[in-house]
Enzyme design. Structure first.
Site, short mmCIF file in Angstrom:
data_model
loop_
_atom_site.label_atom_id
_atom_site.label_comp_id
_atom_site.label_asym_id
_atom_site.label_seq_id
_atom_site.Cartn_x
_atom_site.Cartn_y
_atom_site.Cartn_z
N ILE A 10 0.83 -1.22 0.00
CA ILE A 10 0.00 0.00 0.00
C ILE A 10 0.86 1.26 0.00
N GLN A 13 4.11 3.17 -5.05
CA GLN A 13 3.46 4.07 -6.03
C GLN A 13 2.03 3.63 -6.31
N ASP A 66 4.36 -7.97 6.87
CA ASP A 66 5.35 -8.26 5.84
C ASP A 66 4.86 -9.51 5.10
N GLN A 91 9.69 -6.78 -4.03
CA GLN A 91 10.98 -6.13 -4.28
C GLN A 91 10.90 -5.91 -5.79
N SER A 92 10.62 -4.69 -6.20
CA SER A 92 10.17 -4.45 -7.58
C SER A 92 11.27 -3.89 -8.48
N THR A 133 3.80 -8.66 -14.40
CA THR A 133 4.60 -7.63 -15.05
C THR A 133 5.05 -8.02 -16.45
N GLU A 135 7.91 -7.66 -17.40
CA GLU A 135 9.25 -8.24 -17.26
C GLU A 135 9.22 -9.76 -17.44
N TYR A 156 13.99 -10.83 -10.74
CA TYR A 156 12.66 -10.23 -10.54
C TYR A 156 11.64 -10.82 -11.51
N LYS A 160 8.37 -13.03 -10.48
CA LYS A 160 7.00 -12.63 -10.85
C LYS A 160 6.31 -13.70 -11.68
N ARG A 191 6.67 7.85 -8.52
CA ARG A 191 7.54 6.74 -8.88
C ARG A 191 8.80 6.78 -8.01
P1 NAP Z 1 6.87 -0.01 -5.49
O1 NAP Z 1 6.65 1.46 -5.53
O2 NAP Z 1 8.25 -0.55 -5.49
O3 NAP Z 1 6.10 -0.56 -4.20
C1 NAP Z 1 6.34 -1.85 -3.70
C2 NAP Z 1 5.56 -2.01 -2.42
O4 NAP Z 1 5.83 -3.31 -1.87
C3 NAP Z 1 5.95 -0.99 -1.32
O5 NAP Z 1 4.78 -0.65 -0.60
C4 NAP Z 1 6.88 -1.80 -0.44
O6 NAP Z 1 6.95 -1.32 0.88
C5 NAP Z 1 6.17 -3.14 -0.49
N1 NAP Z 1 7.00 -4.24 -0.04
C6 NAP Z 1 8.25 -4.57 -0.44
N2 NAP Z 1 8.68 -5.65 0.22
C7 NAP Z 1 7.69 -6.01 1.06
C8 NAP Z 1 7.53 -7.03 2.02
N3 NAP Z 1 8.50 -7.93 2.25
N4 NAP Z 1 6.37 -7.13 2.70
C9 NAP Z 1 5.39 -6.21 2.50
N5 NAP Z 1 5.48 -5.21 1.61
C10 NAP Z 1 6.62 -5.11 0.90
O7 NAP Z 1 6.13 -0.72 -6.70
P2 NAP Z 1 4.95 -0.16 -7.64
O8 NAP Z 1 5.55 0.52 -8.79
O9 NAP Z 1 3.92 0.51 -6.82
O10 NAP Z 1 4.36 -1.53 -8.20
C11 NAP Z 1 3.35 -2.24 -7.49
C12 NAP Z 1 3.41 -3.71 -7.87
O11 NAP Z 1 3.26 -3.84 -9.29
C13 NAP Z 1 4.73 -4.39 -7.56
O12 NAP Z 1 4.46 -5.72 -7.23
C14 NAP Z 1 5.51 -4.33 -8.85
O13 NAP Z 1 6.45 -5.37 -8.91
C15 NAP Z 1 4.38 -4.51 -9.85
N6 NAP Z 1 4.59 -3.89 -11.15
C16 NAP Z 1 4.96 -2.57 -11.24
C17 NAP Z 1 5.10 -1.99 -12.49
C18 NAP Z 1 5.47 -0.54 -12.65
O14 NAP Z 1 5.88 -0.17 -13.76
N7 NAP Z 1 5.33 0.29 -11.62
C19 NAP Z 1 4.84 -2.76 -13.65
C20 NAP Z 1 4.46 -4.09 -13.51
C21 NAP Z 1 4.30 -4.65 -12.25
P3 NAP Z 1 7.98 -0.15 1.32
O15 NAP Z 1 7.29 1.13 0.96
O16 NAP Z 1 8.14 -0.38 2.77
O17 NAP Z 1 9.24 -0.36 0.53
O1 F7E Z 2 14.43 0.65 -16.24
C1 F7E Z 2 17.20 1.40 -18.47
C2 F7E Z 2 17.12 0.01 -17.86
O2 F7E Z 2 14.42 0.49 -13.76
C3 F7E Z 2 13.88 0.91 -17.51
C4 F7E Z 2 9.74 -1.88 -12.61
O3 F7E Z 2 8.62 -1.13 -12.18
O4 F7E Z 2 8.98 -1.84 -14.88
C5 F7E Z 2 10.07 -1.51 -14.04
O5 F7E Z 2 11.23 -2.21 -14.44
C6 F7E Z 2 14.96 0.80 -18.57
C7 F7E Z 2 15.80 -0.48 -18.46
O6 F7E Z 2 12.34 -0.11 -15.09
C8 F7E Z 2 19.08 3.48 -16.20
O7 F7E Z 2 18.25 -0.77 -18.25
C9 F7E Z 2 19.07 3.07 -18.32
O8 F7E Z 2 16.01 -1.00 -19.73
O9 F7E Z 2 12.98 2.23 -14.87
P1 F7E Z 2 13.56 0.89 -14.89
P2 F7E Z 2 12.25 -1.63 -15.53
O10 F7E Z 2 13.53 -2.36 -15.35
O11 F7E Z 2 11.65 -1.66 -16.90
C10 F7E Z 2 8.63 -3.23 -14.89
C11 F7E Z 2 7.45 -3.40 -15.81
C12 F7E Z 2 8.44 -3.78 -13.54
O12 F7E Z 2 7.62 -4.67 -13.32
C13 F7E Z 2 9.42 -3.36 -12.50
O13 F7E Z 2 8.89 -3.61 -11.20
O14 F7E Z 2 15.86 1.88 -18.39
N1 F7E Z 2 18.07 2.32 -17.76
N2 F7E Z 2 19.70 3.77 -17.39
C14 F7E Z 2 18.06 2.56 -16.43
N3 F7E Z 2 17.27 2.09 -15.46
C15 F7E Z 2 17.49 2.56 -14.19
N4 F7E Z 2 16.69 2.13 -13.18
N5 F7E Z 2 18.49 3.45 -13.92
C16 F7E Z 2 19.33 3.94 -14.89
O15 F7E Z 2 20.22 4.75 -14.62
#
Ligand code: NAP
Ligand code: F7E
Length: 330
Positions: A10, A13, A66, A91-92, A133, A135, A156, A160, A191
């Site tokens: 919760i 983001q 947790d 752990q995202s 995801t 991913e 990751y 997932k 974010r």
């Molecule tokens: P986020 O900002 O990284 O939030 C992750 C949440 O999980 C935070 O509330 C974090 O708590 C909590 N968490 C981590 N480890 C935990 C544990 N051991 N027990 C309980 N809670 C825990 O991720 P988000 O961007 O909001 O994404 C939400 C979900 O969608 C995630 O599962 C992510 O993998 C998935 N997802 C995200 C994207 C994206 O682009 N944003 C795309 C596809 C899927 P803390 O605040 O304490 O760290």
């Molecule tokens: O990277 C490149 C990196 O870390 C995007 C998570 O929410 O979306 C997210 O995962 C791209 C990658 O997101 C940097 O190599 C370059 O190709 O913002 P990111 P991600 O890896 O796509 C998916 C859908 C999820 O599910 C995940 O939880 O950007 N990149 N330079 C970089 N990335 C980061 N982080 N930092 C750099 O400096």
């Protein structure tokens, strides 16, 4: 009757936007918040909707917990008996998952199983959303849809994928209403600061203010399908209102490279990205996901969800928010 939701993750983001959405729809919302040594560290995204525990009639309840603690999940599911559960905890961070593979599997993969098992054992009739995801597609050629074969490229992505198939398996084995949203990247001013979009827009704000000169990035050629996080929270909710538990790709279908996003973000502040972006190998990954472009046709056709905000507008929104936050001293 007031509907009740339980959200893991919760404080993240998506969790914060989903909480706002559900509260606006009249839900009672329960969320699991991790213990930290500081009182305020991880609840800042909920500031706008936080309700004092001493207030009467409140509808937001935060529980310490947790997803690595099966006993706690079981007790919460039984005590709250929610109508809907959104499993967003993970752990995202993809890069971090290479450094913490076992930890990532424990939270991101097994966390989902613990929750599914808590629901099954309690016999609570909750509808479950699993945050899957793009991913999981990894190396699969775009456009990726619900029928694309998965090929994850990180601890990751693999974690997932395990959680995804566990969700399918609990649906098929026990008839549970459990559905996965296969969400492509979605971003917002909330974010996390180490994901590439926010890292860029924060840097733009600081460079435009004269505080910094450069930002160090890794692979600029990666292609992503970036959408706007509040719209993805709406998709999650819609999926649990559907008659059947169905897995959907949630995406915009509009691709852009990291360099395109950087160019748009810097240009919005009147800057040329080439003057400010430097390369650093530390931000490269052992295995990269080169191209993620979602095909959102099914979710559009079956539940009417469509992305409205695309990556270039998103870059402008995030730059404006980071510049405003900097001016406000946040
Ligand atoms: P986020 O900002 O990284 O939030 C992750 C949440 O999980 C935070 O509330 C974090 O708590 C909590 N968490 C981590 N480890 C935990 C544990 N051991 N027990 C309980 N809670 C825990 O991720 P988000 O961007 O909001 O994404 C939400 C979900 O969608 C995630 O599962 C992510 O993998 C998935 N997802 C995200 C994207 C994206 O682009 N944003 C795309 C596809 C899927 P803390 O605040 O304490 O760290
Ligand atoms: O990277 C490149 C990196 O870390 C995007 C998570 O929410 O979306 C997210 O995962 C791209 C990658 O997101 C940097 O190599 C370059 O190709 O913002 P990111 P991600 O890896 O796509 C998916 C859908 C999820 O599910 C995940 O939880 O950007 N990149 N330079 C970089 N990335 C980061 N982080 N930092 C750099 O400096």
């Amino acid at each position: 009757m007031t509907r009740t939701a339980l959200i893991t993750g919760i404080t993240g983001q998506d969790g914060s936007y989903l909480t706002e959405l559900l509260l606006s729809k009249g839900y009672e919302v329960h969320g699991i918040v991790r213990h930290t040594s500081s009182l305020i560290a991880n609840t800042s995204r909920l500031d706008a909707v936080y309700q004092d525990p001493h207030e009467s009639g409140r509808r937001l309840f935060l529980h310490k917990g947790d997803v690595t603690d099966a006993g706690l999940l079981g007790n919460l599911v039984r005590d709250i008996a929610p109508d809907e559960i959104y499993n967003l905890a993970a752990q995202s961070h993809v890069r971090v998952s290479f450094d913490l593979p076992e930890y990532t599997a424990n939270v991101t993969a097994l966390g989902a199983v613990r929750l599914l098992e808590a629901v099954r054992a309690s016999r609570v009739e909750a509808r479950i959303y699993q945050a899957s995801t793009s991913e999981m597609f990894g190396l699969a050629a775009p456009p990726q849809s619900e029928t694309t074969v998965f090929h994850p490229r990180s601890p990751y992505g693999a974690a997932k994928l395990y959680a995804h198939w566990a969700t399918v398996n609990y649906r098929e084995s026990y008839g549970m209403f459990a559905a996965s949203g296969i969400a492509f990247n979605h971003e917002s001013p909330r974010r996390g600061e180490t994901f590439v979009t926010r890292k860029i827009t924060r840097a733009v704000a600081r460079i435009a203010a004269g505080i910094e000169k450069h930002v160090y990035l890794g692979n600029l050629d990666a292609v992503r399908d970036w959408g706007y996080a509040p719209e993805y929270a709406e998709a999650m909710w819609l999926m649990l209102q559907h008659a059947e538990p169905v897995d959907y790709v949630i995406a915009t279908g509009r691709p852009a490279r990291v360099r395109d996003f950087a160019e748009a973000a810097f240009a919005h502040a009147g800057l040329d990205w080439r003057d400010h972006v430097e390369h650093d190998d530390r931000y490269e990954r052992p295995a990269e996901v080169p191209e993620l472009i979602g095909d959102p046709a099914k979710i559009g056709r079956e539940i009417g969800w469509r992305a409205k905000v695309h990556w270039d507008e998103l870059a402008r929104v995030m730059v404006d928010a980071d510049r405003a936050a900097l001016r406000a001293g946040e």
